[in-house]
Design a protein around this motif. Structure first.
Motif, PDB file in Angstrom:
ATOM      1  N   TRP A   1       2.556  16.041   1.615  1.00  2.60           N
ATOM      2  CA  TRP A   1       3.925  16.313   1.197  1.00  2.60           C
ATOM      3  C   TRP A   1       4.237  17.792   1.132  1.00  2.60           C
ATOM      4  O   TRP A   1       5.391  18.184   1.181  1.00  2.60           O
ATOM      5  N   THR A   2       3.220  18.620   0.961  1.00  2.00           N
ATOM      6  CA  THR A   2       3.442  20.060   0.865  1.00  2.00           C
ATOM      7  C   THR A   2       2.476  20.785   1.799  1.00  2.00           C
ATOM      8  O   THR A   2       1.423  20.266   2.150  1.00  2.00           O
ATOM      9  N   SER A   3       2.851  22.007   2.177  1.00  2.00           N
ATOM     10  CA  SER A   3       1.969  22.774   3.061  1.00  2.00           C
ATOM     11  C   SER A   3       0.824  23.415   2.282  1.00  2.00           C
ATOM     12  O   SER A   3      -0.200  23.752   2.856  1.00  2.00           O
ATOM     13  N   ARG A   4       0.989  23.590   0.970  1.00  2.00           N
ATOM     14  CA  ARG A   4      -0.065  24.162   0.130  1.00  2.00           C
ATOM     15  C   ARG A   4      -0.425  23.142  -0.945  1.00  2.00           C
ATOM     16  O   ARG A   4       0.424  22.446  -1.460  1.00  2.00           O
ATOM     17  N   GLY A   5      -1.678  23.056  -1.268  1.00  2.00           N
ATOM     18  CA  GLY A   5      -2.129  22.098  -2.274  1.00  2.00           C
ATOM     19  C   GLY A   5      -2.383  20.727  -1.673  1.00  2.00           C
ATOM     20  O   GLY A   5      -2.148  20.501  -0.482  1.00  2.00           O
ATOM     21  N   GLU A   6      -2.864  19.803  -2.513  1.00  2.00           N
ATOM     22  CA  GLU A   6      -3.201  18.447  -2.047  1.00  2.00           C
ATOM     23  C   GLU A   6      -2.687  17.409  -3.037  1.00  2.00           C
ATOM     24  O   GLU A   6      -2.869  17.537  -4.241  1.00  2.00           O
ATOM     25  N   TRP A   7      -2.070  16.353  -2.508  1.00  2.00           N
ATOM     26  CA  TRP A   7      -1.651  15.198  -3.291  1.00  2.00           C
ATOM     27  C   TRP A   7      -2.678  14.098  -3.119  1.00  2.00           C
ATOM     28  O   TRP A   7      -3.338  14.016  -2.086  1.00  2.00           O
ATOM     29  N   GLY A   8      -2.773  13.210  -4.103  1.00  2.38           N
ATOM     30  CA  GLY A   8      -3.673  12.079  -3.977  1.00  2.38           C
ATOM     31  C   GLY A   8      -3.271  10.920  -4.865  1.00  2.38           C
ATOM     32  O   GLY A   8      -2.915  11.109  -6.028  1.00  2.38           O
ATOM     33  N   PHE A   9      -3.274   9.704  -4.300  1.00  2.48           N
ATOM     34  CA  PHE A   9      -3.108   8.462  -5.057  1.00  2.48           C
ATOM     35  C   PHE A   9      -4.486   7.862  -5.216  1.00  2.48           C
ATOM     36  O   PHE A   9      -5.238   7.769  -4.243  1.00  2.48           O
ATOM     37  N   TYR A  10      -4.825   7.403  -6.413  1.00  6.25           N
ATOM     38  CA  TYR A  10      -6.152   6.854  -6.655  1.00  6.25           C
ATOM     39  C   TYR A  10      -6.077   5.656  -7.594  1.00  6.25           C
ATOM     40  O   TYR A  10      -5.110   5.484  -8.337  1.00  6.25           O
ATOM     41  N   ALA A  11      -7.116   4.834  -7.537  1.00  2.02           N
ATOM     42  CA  ALA A  11      -7.250   3.681  -8.430  1.00  2.02           C
ATOM     43  C   ALA A  11      -8.717   3.296  -8.470  1.00  2.02           C
ATOM     44  O   ALA A  11      -9.463   3.560  -7.523  1.00  2.02           O
ATOM     45  N   GLY A  12      -9.131   2.686  -9.582  1.00  2.00           N
ATOM     46  CA  GLY A  12     -10.522   2.269  -9.666  1.00  2.00           C
ATOM     47  C   GLY A  12     -10.858   1.532 -10.945  1.00  2.00           C
ATOM     48  O   GLY A  12     -10.097   1.527 -11.906  1.00  2.00           O
ATOM     49  N   PRO A  13     -12.045   0.897 -10.954  1.00  2.00           N
ATOM     50  CA  PRO A  13     -12.527   0.142 -12.120  1.00  2.00           C
ATOM     51  C   PRO A  13     -13.445   0.988 -12.991  1.00  2.00           C
ATOM     52  O   PRO A  13     -14.003   1.988 -12.551  1.00  2.00           O
ATOM     53  N   GLY A  14     -13.610   0.547 -14.235  1.00  2.00           N
ATOM     54  CA  GLY A  14     -14.514   1.254 -15.131  1.00  2.00           C
ATOM     55  C   GLY A  14     -14.755   0.498 -16.420  1.00  2.00           C
ATOM     56  O   GLY A  14     -14.489  -0.703 -16.510  1.00  2.00           O
ATOM     57  N   ALA A  15     -15.241   1.205 -17.413  1.00  2.00           N
ATOM     58  CA  ALA A  15     -15.553   0.624 -18.716  1.00  2.00           C
ATOM     59  C   ALA A  15     -15.200   1.618 -19.810  1.00  2.00           C
ATOM     60  O   ALA A  15     -15.152   2.827 -19.578  1.00  2.00           O
ATOM     61  N   ALA A  16     -14.952   1.083 -21.009  1.00  2.00           N
ATOM     62  CA  ALA A  16     -14.633   1.926 -22.155  1.00  2.00           C
ATOM     63  C   ALA A  16     -15.364   1.400 -23.386  1.00  2.00           C
ATOM     64  O   ALA A  16     -15.629   0.204 -23.502  1.00  2.00           O
ATOM     65  N   VAL A  17     -15.675   2.308 -24.284  1.00  2.00           N
ATOM     66  CA  VAL A  17     -16.325   1.964 -25.539  1.00  2.00           C
ATOM     67  C   VAL A  17     -15.723   2.868 -26.613  1.00  2.00           C
ATOM     68  O   VAL A  17     -15.322   3.995 -26.331  1.00  2.00           O
ATOM     69  N   GLY A  18     -15.613   2.356 -27.838  1.00  2.00           N
ATOM     70  CA  GLY A  18     -15.023   3.190 -28.870  1.00  2.00           C
ATOM     71  C   GLY A  18     -15.239   2.637 -30.258  1.00  2.00           C
ATOM     72  O   GLY A  18     -15.805   1.563 -30.462  1.00  2.00           O
ATOM     73  N   MET A  19     -14.737   3.420 -31.224  1.00  2.00           N
ATOM     74  CA  MET A  19     -14.858   3.033 -32.623  1.00  2.00           C
ATOM     75  C   MET A  19     -13.654   3.548 -33.386  1.00  2.00           C
ATOM     76  O   MET A  19     -13.287   4.724 -33.267  1.00  2.00           O
ATOM     77  N   ASN A  20     -13.027   2.654 -34.147  1.00  2.00           N
ATOM     78  CA  ASN A  20     -11.916   3.016 -35.006  1.00  2.00           C
ATOM     79  C   ASN A  20     -12.448   3.955 -36.083  1.00  2.00           C
ATOM     80  O   ASN A  20     -13.437   3.645 -36.737  1.00  2.00           O
ATOM     81  N   ILE A  21     -11.803   5.097 -36.295  1.00  2.00           N
ATOM     82  CA  ILE A  21     -12.328   6.053 -37.263  1.00  2.00           C
ATOM     83  C   ILE A  21     -11.406   6.272 -38.452  1.00  2.00           C
ATOM     84  O   ILE A  21     -11.734   7.002 -39.349  1.00  2.00           O
ATOM     85  N   ILE A  22     -10.218   5.639 -38.454  1.00  2.00           N
ATOM     86  CA  ILE A  22      -9.280   5.805 -39.558  1.00  2.00           C
ATOM     87  C   ILE A  22      -8.907   4.427 -40.094  1.00  2.00           C
ATOM     88  O   ILE A  22      -8.667   3.500 -39.339  1.00  2.00           O
ATOM     89  N   GLY A  23      -8.860   4.287 -41.383  1.00  2.00           N
ATOM     90  CA  GLY A  23      -8.447   3.031 -41.993  1.00  2.00           C
ATOM     91  C   GLY A  23      -9.609   2.274 -42.595  1.00  2.00           C
ATOM     92  O   GLY A  23     -10.778   2.588 -42.372  1.00  2.00           O
ATOM     93  N   GLU A  24      -9.264   1.262 -43.380  1.00  2.00           N
ATOM     94  CA  GLU A  24     -10.274   0.460 -44.059  1.00  2.00           C
ATOM     95  C   GLU A  24     -10.961  -0.524 -43.116  1.00  2.00           C
ATOM     96  O   GLU A  24     -12.091  -0.907 -43.330  1.00  2.00           O
ATOM     97  N   ASN A  25     -10.250  -0.967 -42.105  1.00  2.00           N
ATOM     98  CA  ASN A  25     -10.790  -1.975 -41.186  1.00  2.00           C
ATOM     99  C   ASN A  25     -11.355  -1.310 -39.935  1.00  2.00           C
ATOM    100  O   ASN A  25     -10.811  -1.434 -38.858  1.00  2.00           O
TER     101      ASN A  25
END
Length: 150
Positions: free
Chosen positions: A73-97
């Motif tokens: 789309w432009t003469s300088r720089g690069e554009w890119g469309f991307y998509a992919g799978p993955g995983a997430a892990v986490g822990m609630n750190i605020i609140g009683e529950n």
């Protein structure tokens, strides 16, 4: 002696190949704030994020993104469309529950890499997972990324 030289040459070759891959480090802002790291593998890349999700839980995610298209789309720089799978892990750190959660994640987005080492991106990361003491949950998190590319 030949084995030592061969092993040293192989290690040097792997180091050169690893350092030749593009990388980016920066921040992603959306329903929270995350540190973001990208490591390129050809045109595809692995993205790892660590931060506050919705400002009430500490989350980490890893997504392997496939570069779908790179329009000129432009003469300088690069554009890119991307998509992919993955995983997430986490822990609630605020609140009683407080709870620990695991999730399957995905990502779809658009990025622009300037001709100088700056990269901007906008992406959506849907997740579907299970939170212990919470049950099943899903979310779609939009984020704006700003990274230094090296």
């Amino acid at each position: 002696m030949k084995k030592i030289i061969l092993v040293a040459a192989m290690v040097l070759g792997f180091a050169v190949a690893a350092s030749a891959q593009p990388r980016a480090l920066g921040l992603k802002l959306g329903w929270g704030a995350e540190l973001s790291y990208q490591h390129g593998f050809g045109s595809d890349f692995l993205e790892a994020n660590l931060g506050l999700n919705q400002f009430n839980s500490l989350d980490g995610s890893v997504v392997y993104n496939f570069m779908i298209a790179q329009p000129a789309w432009t003469s300088r720089g690069e554009w890119g469309f991307y998509a992919g799978p993955g995983a997430a892990v986490g822990m609630n750190i605020i609140g009683e529950n407080s709870y620990f959660h695991l999730a399957a994640a995905g990502m779809v987005g658009l990025e622009y890499t300037f001709w100088f080492p700056l990269q901007l991106s906008f992406d959506l990361r849907p997740t579907l997972g299970y939170g212990f003491n919470y049950g099943f949950h899903w979310s779609v998190m939009p984020a704006l990324g700003v990274r230094y590319r090296f």
